[in-house]
Design a protein around this motif. Structure first.
Motif, mmCIF file in Angstrom:
data_model
loop_
_atom_site.group_PDB
_atom_site.id
_atom_site.type_symbol
_atom_site.label_atom_id
_atom_site.label_comp_id
_atom_site.label_asym_id
_atom_site.label_seq_id
_atom_site.Cartn_x
_atom_site.Cartn_y
_atom_site.Cartn_z
ATOM 1 N N TRP A 103 0.785 -1.228 0.000
ATOM 2 C CA TRP A 103 0.000 0.000 0.000
ATOM 3 C C TRP A 103 0.829 1.297 0.000
ATOM 4 O O TRP A 103 0.546 2.223 0.769
ATOM 5 N N PRO A 104 1.844 1.402 -0.858
ATOM 6 C CA PRO A 104 2.611 2.656 -0.885
ATOM 7 C C PRO A 104 1.749 3.873 -1.200
ATOM 8 O O PRO A 104 2.001 4.970 -0.681
ATOM 9 N N SER A 105 0.706 3.704 -2.022
ATOM 10 C CA SER A 105 -0.126 4.851 -2.380
ATOM 11 C C SER A 105 -1.052 5.269 -1.251
ATOM 12 O O SER A 105 -1.594 6.382 -1.271
ATOM 13 N N PHE A 108 -5.077 -2.780 -4.901
ATOM 14 C CA PHE A 108 -3.976 -2.469 -4.001
ATOM 15 C C PHE A 108 -2.691 -2.354 -4.803
ATOM 16 O O PHE A 108 -2.636 -2.707 -5.977
ATOM 17 N N ASP A 109 -1.641 -1.847 -4.159
ATOM 18 C CA ASP A 109 -0.336 -1.767 -4.811
ATOM 19 C C ASP A 109 0.748 -2.183 -3.830
ATOM 20 O O ASP A 109 0.502 -2.356 -2.629
ATOM 21 N N ALA A 114 -3.489 -17.686 -4.402
ATOM 22 C CA ALA A 114 -3.328 -18.540 -3.218
ATOM 23 C C ALA A 114 -3.280 -17.704 -1.936
ATOM 24 O O ALA A 114 -3.529 -18.234 -0.846
ATOM 25 N N TYR A 115 -2.973 -16.412 -2.065
ATOM 26 C CA TYR A 115 -2.970 -15.513 -0.908
ATOM 27 C C TYR A 115 -4.352 -14.909 -0.653
ATOM 28 O O TYR A 115 -4.600 -14.363 0.422
ATOM 29 N N VAL A 122 -6.286 -6.703 1.867
ATOM 30 C CA VAL A 122 -4.892 -6.966 1.486
ATOM 31 C C VAL A 122 -3.923 -6.217 2.391
ATOM 32 O O VAL A 122 -2.942 -5.643 1.938
ATOM 33 N N GLY A 123 -4.229 -6.204 3.677
ATOM 34 C CA GLY A 123 -3.295 -5.655 4.648
ATOM 35 C C GLY A 123 -3.441 -4.186 4.964
ATOM 36 O O GLY A 123 -2.625 -3.627 5.695
#
Length: 258
Positions: A72-74, A105-106, A126-127, A240-241
């Motif tokens: 998540w850099p953005s 996400f990024d 798979a994640y 995604v975190g």
């Protein structure tokens, strides 16, 4: 780019599970992204628990991590969303998986010089949680020339049409991997020049070698999926975190995009 070129690229993606995008950034733009990227790596831009080591299953070989991943850099650094890559990658994603594609996400993945730790073979799906619409695309953008010896991407052509393989934890239990090798039929290396990208589906087998060169290998990855699936993903509590320590939390972003 002509309509015929777009059709051909979408067909290659559908057939192979991956396709090169051509240049997405000029060299001037690459330099701007590198500057922000290096501020993340140095800690000037804080990433907290979004920073991890994809190579933590191997002994540390220099630097802070063997393979630095920053999710998540953005969201951690809002100006990234206003720079050109997100818009250009979204245009490519719509071309490949449909007009309903939206940003999910990024991440940044960095391989420091002479670390030499491969990213394990895996399939991104798979994640992820299971969704009824499997369409998804990750666009992997090289910020340095990506070659065999510093960790360009490898894919197994056609693997996206097969069932997801059994994945198991890496030796430290922090990441996952599956059994595959460069000798597998269809395994293909995809070297890129800085500013170029390669797109792969969520079920395409991929990996990259460790960086055995004296240079760095910086990559920026952006993921997209259908707006309805993004909404369902978030409703199920999967982001995604993305968590509360991120300065910019876009809890309702998928509503604006759909």
């Amino acid at each position: 780019m002509t309509v015929n070129t777009e059709i051909a690229r979408a067909q290659t993606f559908a057939n192979d599970g991956f396709v090169t995008t051509g240049p997405l950034l000029s060299m001037e733009e690459v330099r701007a992204y590198r500057d922000i990227y290096d501020r993340f790596l140095s800690g000037e831009i804080e990433s907290g628990d979004k920073r991890s080591d994809l190579g933590s299953h191997e002994p540390r070989r220099g630097g802070q991590e063997n393979i630095t991943q920053i999710m998540w850099p953005s969201a951690l650094h809002e100006p990234l969303r206003e720079m050109p890559l997100h818009a250009r990658a979204l245009e490519t994603a719509k071309e490949l998986i449909g007009d309903d594609a939206v940003f999910d996400f990024d991440m940044l993945i960095h391989k420091a010089p002479r670390t030499g730790v491969p990213t394990p073979w895996h399939q991104d799906a798979a994640y992820w949680i299971d969704l009824p619409d499997k369409r998804a695309v990750s666009i992997w953008v090289a910020l340095d020339d990506a070659v065999l010896d510093n960790g360009c991407m490898w894919y197994v052509r056609g693997s996206h049409r097969e069932p997801i393989r059994p994945h198991y934890a890496t030796s430290d239990g922090k990441n996952i991997q599956c059994d595959c090798a460069e000798t597998e039929p269809g395994a293909t290396a995809v070297p890129l020049s800085a500013g170029e990208g390669v797109a792969h589906s969520g079920t395409t087998l991929h990996y990259s070698r460790g960086n055995t060169t004296d240079g760095v290998r910086r990559a920026y990855i952006l993921n997209f999926r259908p707006a309805q699936m993004l909404r369902l993903e978030r409703e199920r509590g999967y982001d995604v975190g993305l968590t509360e320590n991120v300065r910019l939390v876009r809890n309702s972003e998928f509503d604006a995009q759909s």
